[in-house]
Design an enzyme around this catalytic site. Structure first.
Site, PDB file in Angstrom:
ATOM      1  N   HIS A 270       0.865  -1.194   0.000  1.00 39.25           N
ATOM      2  CA  HIS A 270       0.000   0.000   0.000  1.00 39.25           C
ATOM      3  C   HIS A 270       0.902   1.244   0.000  1.00 39.25           C
ATOM      4  O   HIS A 270       1.684   1.424  -0.922  1.00 39.25           O
ATOM      5  CB  HIS A 270      -0.930  -0.102   1.207  1.00 39.25           C
ATOM      6  CG  HIS A 270      -2.053   0.889   1.255  1.00 39.25           C
ATOM      7  ND1 HIS A 270      -2.511   1.552   0.153  1.00 39.25           N
ATOM      8  CD2 HIS A 270      -2.828   1.319   2.294  1.00 39.25           C
ATOM      9  CE1 HIS A 270      -3.512   2.354   0.502  1.00 39.25           C
ATOM     10  NE2 HIS A 270      -3.723   2.233   1.805  1.00 39.25           N
ATOM     11  N   HIS A 317      -2.837  -2.337  -9.605  1.00 42.43           N
ATOM     12  CA  HIS A 317      -3.831  -1.786  -8.683  1.00 42.43           C
ATOM     13  C   HIS A 317      -4.986  -2.761  -8.532  1.00 42.43           C
ATOM     14  O   HIS A 317      -5.325  -3.466  -9.487  1.00 42.43           O
ATOM     15  CB  HIS A 317      -4.370  -0.436  -9.179  1.00 42.43           C
ATOM     16  CG  HIS A 317      -4.998   0.363  -8.085  1.00 42.43           C
ATOM     17  ND1 HIS A 317      -6.330   0.244  -7.766  1.00 42.43           N
ATOM     18  CD2 HIS A 317      -4.476   1.253  -7.202  1.00 42.43           C
ATOM     19  CE1 HIS A 317      -6.593   1.045  -6.747  1.00 42.43           C
ATOM     20  NE2 HIS A 317      -5.487   1.662  -6.385  1.00 42.43           N
ATOM     21  N   ARG A 326      -3.696  10.031 -10.737  1.00 40.33           N
ATOM     22  CA  ARG A 326      -2.826  10.663  -9.727  1.00 40.33           C
ATOM     23  C   ARG A 326      -1.367  10.588 -10.196  1.00 40.33           C
ATOM     24  O   ARG A 326      -0.570  11.468  -9.926  1.00 40.33           O
ATOM     25  CB  ARG A 326      -2.989   9.967  -8.366  1.00 40.33           C
ATOM     26  CG  ARG A 326      -4.416  10.026  -7.834  1.00 40.33           C
ATOM     27  CD  ARG A 326      -4.580   9.177  -6.596  1.00 40.33           C
ATOM     28  NE  ARG A 326      -4.307   7.774  -6.852  1.00 40.33           N
ATOM     29  CZ  ARG A 326      -4.257   6.834  -5.916  1.00 40.33           C
ATOM     30  NH1 ARG A 326      -4.474   7.143  -4.643  1.00 40.33           N
ATOM     31  NH2 ARG A 326      -4.020   5.571  -6.233  1.00 40.33           N
ATOM     32  N   ASP A 372       2.066   5.697  -6.620  1.00 40.06           N
ATOM     33  CA  ASP A 372       3.367   5.622  -5.954  1.00 40.06           C
ATOM     34  C   ASP A 372       4.549   5.584  -6.916  1.00 40.06           C
ATOM     35  O   ASP A 372       5.697   5.725  -6.501  1.00 40.06           O
ATOM     36  CB  ASP A 372       3.406   4.389  -5.047  1.00 40.06           C
ATOM     37  CG  ASP A 372       2.424   4.516  -3.903  1.00 40.06           C
ATOM     38  OD1 ASP A 372       2.400   5.577  -3.266  1.00 40.06           O
ATOM     39  OD2 ASP A 372       1.669   3.565  -3.644  1.00 40.06           O
TER      40      ASP A 372
HETATM   41  N1  CMX Z   1       4.464  -6.609 -10.173  1.00 44.27           N
HETATM   42  C1  CMX Z   1       4.450  -7.952 -10.202  1.00 44.27           C
HETATM   43  N2  CMX Z   1       3.362  -8.701  -9.958  1.00 44.27           N
HETATM   44  C2  CMX Z   1       2.224  -8.041  -9.709  1.00 44.27           C
HETATM   45  C3  CMX Z   1       2.140  -6.641  -9.701  1.00 44.27           C
HETATM   46  C4  CMX Z   1       3.328  -5.907  -9.930  1.00 44.27           C
HETATM   47  N3  CMX Z   1       3.366  -4.584  -9.873  1.00 44.27           N
HETATM   48  N4  CMX Z   1       0.864  -6.283  -9.433  1.00 44.27           N
HETATM   49  C5  CMX Z   1       0.171  -7.421  -9.263  1.00 44.27           C
HETATM   50  N5  CMX Z   1       0.984  -8.488  -9.426  1.00 44.27           N
HETATM   51  C6  CMX Z   1       0.658  -9.888  -9.222  1.00 44.27           C
HETATM   52  C7  CMX Z   1       0.130 -10.098  -7.817  1.00 44.27           C
HETATM   53  O1  CMX Z   1       1.190 -10.203  -6.873  1.00 44.27           O
HETATM   54  C8  CMX Z   1      -0.673 -11.363  -7.975  1.00 44.27           C
HETATM   55  O2  CMX Z   1       0.243 -12.434  -7.982  1.00 44.27           O
HETATM   56  P1  CMX Z   1      -0.153 -13.858  -7.298  1.00 44.27           P
HETATM   57  O3  CMX Z   1      -1.286 -14.369  -8.132  1.00 44.27           O
HETATM   58  O4  CMX Z   1       1.106 -14.648  -7.394  1.00 44.27           O
HETATM   59  O5  CMX Z   1      -0.571 -13.547  -5.899  1.00 44.27           O
HETATM   60  C9  CMX Z   1      -1.242 -11.212  -9.381  1.00 44.27           C
HETATM   61  O6  CMX Z   1      -0.411 -10.270 -10.055  1.00 44.27           O
HETATM   62  C10 CMX Z   1      -2.672 -10.698  -9.402  1.00 44.27           C
HETATM   63  O7  CMX Z   1      -2.744  -9.491  -8.679  1.00 44.27           O
HETATM   64  P2  CMX Z   1      -3.812  -8.351  -9.054  1.00 44.27           P
HETATM   65  O8  CMX Z   1      -5.177  -8.947  -8.879  1.00 44.27           O
HETATM   66  O9  CMX Z   1      -3.480  -7.738 -10.351  1.00 44.27           O
HETATM   67  O10 CMX Z   1      -3.516  -7.264  -7.953  1.00 44.27           O
HETATM   68  P3  CMX Z   1      -3.989  -7.233  -6.431  1.00 44.27           P
HETATM   69  O11 CMX Z   1      -5.318  -6.591  -6.382  1.00 44.27           O
HETATM   70  O12 CMX Z   1      -3.845  -8.563  -5.782  1.00 44.27           O
HETATM   71  O13 CMX Z   1      -2.877  -6.300  -5.769  1.00 44.27           O
HETATM   72  C11 CMX Z   1      -1.461  -4.411  -5.655  1.00 44.27           C
HETATM   73  C12 CMX Z   1      -2.840  -4.920  -6.046  1.00 44.27           C
HETATM   74  C13 CMX Z   1      -1.409  -2.902  -5.763  1.00 44.27           C
HETATM   75  C14 CMX Z   1      -1.174  -4.807  -4.178  1.00 44.27           C
HETATM   76  C15 CMX Z   1      -0.413  -5.074  -6.607  1.00 44.27           C
HETATM   77  O14 CMX Z   1      -0.643  -4.628  -7.934  1.00 44.27           O
HETATM   78  C16 CMX Z   1       1.023  -4.800  -6.209  1.00 44.27           C
HETATM   79  O15 CMX Z   1       1.570  -5.546  -5.368  1.00 44.27           O
HETATM   80  N6  CMX Z   1       1.666  -3.734  -6.792  1.00 44.27           N
HETATM   81  C17 CMX Z   1       3.014  -3.361  -6.422  1.00 44.27           C
HETATM   82  C18 CMX Z   1       2.977  -2.602  -5.090  1.00 44.27           C
HETATM   83  C19 CMX Z   1       2.337  -1.234  -5.246  1.00 44.27           C
HETATM   84  O16 CMX Z   1       2.671  -0.476  -6.142  1.00 44.27           O
HETATM   85  N7  CMX Z   1       1.406  -0.902  -4.324  1.00 44.27           N
HETATM   86  C20 CMX Z   1       0.799   0.445  -4.280  1.00 44.27           C
HETATM   87  C21 CMX Z   1      -0.647   0.478  -4.739  1.00 44.27           C
HETATM   88  C22 CMX Z   1      -1.228   1.861  -4.575  1.00 44.27           C
HETATM   89  C23 CMX Z   1      -1.352   2.180  -3.092  1.00 44.27           C
HETATM   90  O17 CMX Z   1      -2.208   1.579  -2.431  1.00 44.27           O
HETATM   91  O18 CMX Z   1      -0.602   2.985  -2.599  1.00 44.27           O
END
Ligand code: CMX
Length: 435
Positions: A270, A317, A326, A372
């Site tokens: 997050h 996301h 944003r 971010d």
């Molecule tokens: N890089 C690599 N893999 C990613 C990814 C990324 N940026 N975003 C999603 N995935 C992966 C997930 O880890 C998940 O893998 P598993 O099936 O092995 O668990 C898969 O893709 C499916 O995920 P999703 O449904 O697309 O995304 P989620 O809703 O589960 O998670 C988020 C959303 C933001 C936590 C995820 O995209 C992520 O970890 N991003 C990187 C961290 C980040 O930038 N967070 C900030 C978000 C904005 C905020 O809240 O501040």
């Protein structure tokens, strides 16, 4: 009663019959169903929260009280000669749903100024922490230490009517918000600038005063206003907003709720992602000896990260399915103010290569950058290079939205949150794989 409180009272009382009618007459109408995938998968997409402060469309992005980010930036009052609106005017919009006049925005500013003095014991709490404590730990603890100031907690003990809960909650929210910039800047200067503290300047607006206390010259004041506005709210299901709402639903006062909200924001999936982005970029910079990689070189770094089982911070996301507006607002700021900075070149190349790689990788549902991906890089440019501080900035901004929500939660009498859990056996039974 102040003009803003008077207005809020009219708005809340005008809104209550809508909520009451929906619950009484239409309480059984279905909003959707919940699948096993959603129950195990972090409740993704389950429609079970209500907020009118902001709404997140997967393809359009966030609207604050119905206004897109460009509309907010264009319509709200700005300080004389400034590019970005005041945080005060934006908070007025979140609270009331109306674009304030300059006078109305100034009244919020006056309210903040009257409530801004941070008690000495808050600084003592921060000073007493181990120097290596994370800034988010200091921020959360500082907020929680002020719980004894809660007017809501006092009034509740005295036996206040449920109809009036919003009033002392508003007082607590204003008292807390007014102090957050100074607490945030204090943590920064204490932890990273040898305790060389800069006193607040009450003649400045919320964002400019923060920039002043950070000790960073213009246009950091513009950036601070933009930053707090962009990070304020992203409807209610994200971890920080939901945590704030959940804790406040037990009628815990806002000091408990916002401290808990900060704890949720501190997770790397997050709010901490802005720190992670900078950490990741720094790693690439070190390996490149400071040189900006070309697209092929950058692709290799991205694949190496994915192949080692890590996420690409700043991308993806849970709700959005396009580039985060944003991110775009910050990109526009960067193109105007720091286009020649090599660190911006890194972000720019990442924007070009990461979405295709994430698509090819095939996991992330959204391959586009989120808020971010850009934010830490701008801080870096202005000399705020201690990236474990970045999430504190997010926390100050997010408090604007979460506190507006909590005031309205109390105004509309939302109950304590209590979803129902089931066991794995039960899921297997529903799935028909176990009798
Ligand atoms: N890089 C690599 N893999 C990613 C990814 C990324 N940026 N975003 C999603 N995935 C992966 C997930 O880890 C998940 O893998 P598993 O099936 O092995 O668990 C898969 O893709 C499916 O995920 P999703 O449904 O697309 O995304 P989620 O809703 O589960 O998670 C988020 C959303 C933001 C936590 C995820 O995209 C992520 O970890 N991003 C990187 C961290 C980040 O930038 N967070 C900030 C978000 C904005 C905020 O809240 O501040």
């Amino acid at each position: 009663m102040s003009a803003i409180k008077q207005k809020l009272q009219e708005k809340i009382e005008g809104w209550r019959p809508r909520t009451t009618r929906l619950v009484k007459e239409y309480g059984d109408v279905k909003l959707g169903e919940v699948s096993i995938g959603q129950a195990i998968g972090g409740m993704r997409g389950v429609k079970c929260l209500v907020t009118d402060i902001s709404y997140l469309d997967p393809f359009e992005g966030i609207r604050f009280r119905g206004y897109t980010i460009p509309e907010v930036l264009e319509k709200l009052p700005k300080p004389a000669g400034a590019e970005y609106p005041t945080v005060e005017s934006f908070f007025y919009l979140l609270l009331t749903g109306d674009i304030p006049t300059e006078k109305e925005a100034e009244e919020i500013g006056e309210e903040f100024k009257a409530r801004a003095k941070v008690p000495q014991y808050v600084f003592d709490v921060i000073n007493a922490m181990p120097p290596e404590a994370h800034p988010m730990v200091m921020f959360s603890a500082a907020i929680l230490s002020m719980e004894k100031e809660s007017i809501f907690a006092k009034k509740y003990k005295e036996g206040i009517s449920k109809m009036d809960y919003w009033d002392p909650t508003y007082e607590d929210a204003m008292n807390l918000l007014a102090k957050l910039p100074e607490i945030g800047a204090y943590i920064y200067r204490k932890k990273f600038k040898g305790g060389d503290i800069i006193a607040p300047d009450p003649s400045l607006d919320f964002g400019a005063n923060f920039a002043h206390m950070m000790g960073v010259p213009a246009p950091y004041d513009e950036l601070s206003r933009l930053y707090f506005i962009l990070h304020s709210d992203h409807e209610s299901g994200n971890v920080s907003a939901h945590t704030g709402h959940l804790v406040a639903s037990a009628l815990s006062d806002v000091y408990y709720a916002i401290s808990a909200m900060i704890d949720g924001l501190a997770g790397p999936l997050h709010g901490l992602a802005n720190e992670m982005v900078l950490r990741w970029i720094q790693g690439v910079m070190d390996k490149m000896g400071g040189k900006v990689p070309d697209e092929e070189e950058m692709k290799k770094f991205v694949w190496d990260t994915l192949n080692s089982g890590q996420v690409i911070p700043g991308y993806g996301h849970a709700v959005l399915r396009k580039t985060d507006p944003r991110y775009m607002a910050q990109r526009e700021f960067s193109l105007k103010h720091l286009a020649d900075d090599p660190i911006f070149a890194y972000v720019d190349i990442l924007y070009k290569v990461v979405p295709d790689i994430l698509r090819e990788h095939g996991k992330a549902k959204n391959p586009w950058p989120n808020v971010d991906a850009q934010s830490g890089v701008i801080q870096w440019h202005y000399g705020v290079r201690e990236y474990d501080f970045y999430t504190v900035l997010f926390g100050i901004g997010r408090s604007l939205g979460v506190l507006s929500n909590i005031i309205w939660d109390r105004g509309l009498g939302y109950p304590i949150e209590r979803p129902k859990s089931v066991t794995t056996d039960m899921l297997e039974e529903v799935a028909g794989i176990k009798k």
